[in-house]
Design an enzyme around this catalytic site. Structure first.
Site, PDB file in Angstrom:
ATOM      1  N   ASP A 151      38.237  34.127  50.915  1.00 54.68           N
ATOM      2  CA  ASP A 151      39.651  33.733  50.937  1.00 54.68           C
ATOM      3  C   ASP A 151      39.825  32.403  51.680  1.00 54.68           C
ATOM      4  O   ASP A 151      39.442  32.278  52.847  1.00 54.68           O
ATOM      5  CB  ASP A 151      40.419  34.876  51.632  1.00 54.68           C
ATOM      6  CG  ASP A 151      41.903  34.810  51.410  1.00 54.68           C
ATOM      7  OD1 ASP A 151      42.393  33.804  50.882  1.00 54.68           O
ATOM      8  OD2 ASP A 151      42.581  35.791  51.788  1.00 54.68           O
ATOM      9  N   ASP A 222      49.866  35.971  46.397  1.00 58.10           N
ATOM     10  CA  ASP A 222      49.736  37.422  46.607  1.00 58.10           C
ATOM     11  C   ASP A 222      50.752  38.233  45.795  1.00 58.10           C
ATOM     12  O   ASP A 222      51.926  37.874  45.721  1.00 58.10           O
ATOM     13  CB  ASP A 222      49.968  37.758  48.080  1.00 58.10           C
ATOM     14  CG  ASP A 222      48.810  37.327  48.943  1.00 58.10           C
ATOM     15  OD1 ASP A 222      47.971  36.541  48.472  1.00 58.10           O
ATOM     16  OD2 ASP A 222      48.753  37.767  50.102  1.00 58.10           O
TER      17      ASP A 222
HETATM   18  C1  GAL Z   1      45.570  36.753  51.636  1.00 55.63           C
HETATM   19  C2  GAL Z   1      44.990  37.344  50.348  1.00 55.63           C
HETATM   20  C3  GAL Z   1      45.273  38.824  50.373  1.00 55.63           C
HETATM   21  C4  GAL Z   1      44.589  39.435  51.592  1.00 55.63           C
HETATM   22  C5  GAL Z   1      45.042  38.731  52.855  1.00 55.63           C
HETATM   23  C6  GAL Z   1      44.250  39.198  54.067  1.00 55.63           C
HETATM   24  O1  GAL Z   1      45.366  35.400  51.631  1.00 55.63           O
HETATM   25  O2  GAL Z   1      45.576  36.727  49.238  1.00 55.63           O
HETATM   26  O3  GAL Z   1      44.816  39.425  49.177  1.00 55.63           O
HETATM   27  O4  GAL Z   1      43.203  39.328  51.417  1.00 55.63           O
HETATM   28  O5  GAL Z   1      44.902  37.334  52.749  1.00 55.63           O
HETATM   29  O6  GAL Z   1      44.596  38.529  55.236  1.00 55.63           O
END
Ligand code: GAL
Length: 401
Positions: A151, A222
């Site tokens: 990520d 998200d």
């Molecule tokens: C976001 C991601 C989510 C989750 C989250 C965790 O950036 O898109 O799916 O992984 O971080 O902090």
């Protein structure tokens, strides 16, 4: 953390980049069909722990989800502690022994996934992999990890903004290099590890991710457990169908089936459409407390078979009329799946809706199966179809004409 990406997308969309040549993914022995499993984030977020992951694994087996194809049990953010003097990243107290957890999950015939990012910090502010990519990949392999979600998060500030302020093209190169670095590190372990890119669909990720070993890549920001979020993300998948195929998939984000304020019809539509999109099917609900009707949706084997069709051809939205969308997907053996979706806020918003088979390239009466009613259905030119608000008719046609 929920990220707002609209501004960045707008800025980056103005730039034109030469796409990396499409190549066979080095990890294409994994994810030959879209990965299926469960991920901790959508329901548990920071509350995930060893006990909860074991419970999820147990439930995947006892509910029949494993038999239906759910294999990956993925730990998302918040498992990390700090690095020691040798740079080894330790787990925090919620995960006392990751190797033992992997052994447990494997003993159930399932696979274990984990989460990190190319920056100093993950989105929830935990230690990520910048400068430790090979070391982390090796550790994952030693633990027995089978899947990595990587990520972007703080890489934007730590590296992109710091090293190339105001130069979006240079920032994109840095980002691609970071994803490539982890792709190589995973490959060097010799362990088959599914590589999931999470950078919210920026910079036409679908064009360059397969060449650096990406098996799936998020195509949007998200998802949230409500209709607008799900339907907006669905609409954003149009145009990406040519990038999906065995070993490399568009990822419209994890499932919210069973979460939040989604009605039963909305859950059905969400699941049907992720199957039509050849999307990864990563359940994100509270498995030990799953209601029977949610289990029935998540384990509908005929809908799952659409998702897992070996051709890997993602559906296209063929036409819309009023608030009704028609999607179609070609399947192995010349079969097809057709989805009729009422995006309107009431049943009668679909009226007068009459199915136009010719717009779908179909001619004359079609015999198929309604995959939610579990019954044979005959589709005829001009037939009226009435659907409840946000509900779907999903039909598989074995021999379309
Ligand atoms: C976001 C991601 C989510 C989750 C989250 C965790 O950036 O898109 O799916 O992984 O971080 O902090």
């Amino acid at each position: 953390m929920r990220l707002s990406v609209t501004t960045a997308i707008a800025a980056l969309a103005l730039l034109s980049f030469a796409p990396a040549p499409q190549a066979q993914s080095p990890s294409s022995q994994v994810a030959l069909t879209p990965p299926m499993g469960w991920n901790s984030w959508n329901y548990f977020a920071a509350k995930v722990d060893d006990k909860g992951v074991r419970a999820a694994a147990d439930q995947i087996v006892s509910t029949g989800m494993k038999d239906a194809g759910y294999i990956y049990v993925n730990i998302d953010d918040t498992w990390e502690a700090e690095r020691d003097a040798s740079g080894v990243l330790h787990t925090n107290s919620k995960f006392p022994d990751m190797k033992a957890l992997a052994d447990y999950v494997h003993s159930k015939g399932l696979k274990l996934g984990i989460y990190s990012g190319p920056g100093n910090k993950t989105c929830a502010g935990y230690a990520a992999s910048l400068g430790h990519e090979e070391q982390d990949a090796k550790m994952y392999a030693e633990w027995g990890i089978d899947y990595l979600k990587y990520d972007l998060c703080s890489f934007r500030q730590d590296v992109m903004a710091a090293q190339a302020p105001n130069d979006k093209a240079a920032q994109m190169k840095l980002m691609i290099a970071a994803y490539e670095k982890m792709g190589k590190a995973l490959k060097a372990t010799g362990r088959p590890i599914v590589y999931s890119l999470c950078q919210y669909g920026w910079d036409s990720v679908w064009e360059w991710a397969p060449a650096l070993g990406g098996n799936l890549w998020r195509t949007t920001g998200d998802i949230s457990p409500n209709w607008n979020s799900m339907y907006t993300i669905l609409s954003q998948q149009e145009g990406l169908q040519s990038y999906a195929g065995p070993g490399h998939w568009n990822d419209p984000d994890m499932l919210e089936v069973g979460n939040g304020r989604l009605s039963l019809a909305e859950n059905r539509t969400h699941f049907s459409m992720w199957a039509m999109l050849a999307a990864p099917l990563l359940a994100g609900n509270d498995l030990p407390n799953m209601k029977p009707e949610i289990k029935a949706i998540l384990t509908n084997k005929e809908v799952i078979a659409i998702d897992q069709d070996k051709l890997g051809k993602q559906a296209s939205r063929v036409y819309s009329e009023g608030e009704v969308d028609l999607w179609m997907r070609h399947l192995a053996g010349g079969a097809a799946a057709v989805a009729v979706l009422n995006a309107g806020s009431e049943r009668y918003s679909t009226h007068p809706f009459h199915l136009d088979l010719t717009k779908l390239g179909l001619h004359g009466t079609q015999k198929g199966k309604d995959l939610w009613a579990g019954k044979d259905v005959t589709l005829t030119q001009g037939m009226p179809i009435e659907l409840a608000s946000h509900d779907i008719l999903l039909v598989k046609i074995d021999s379309p004409k």
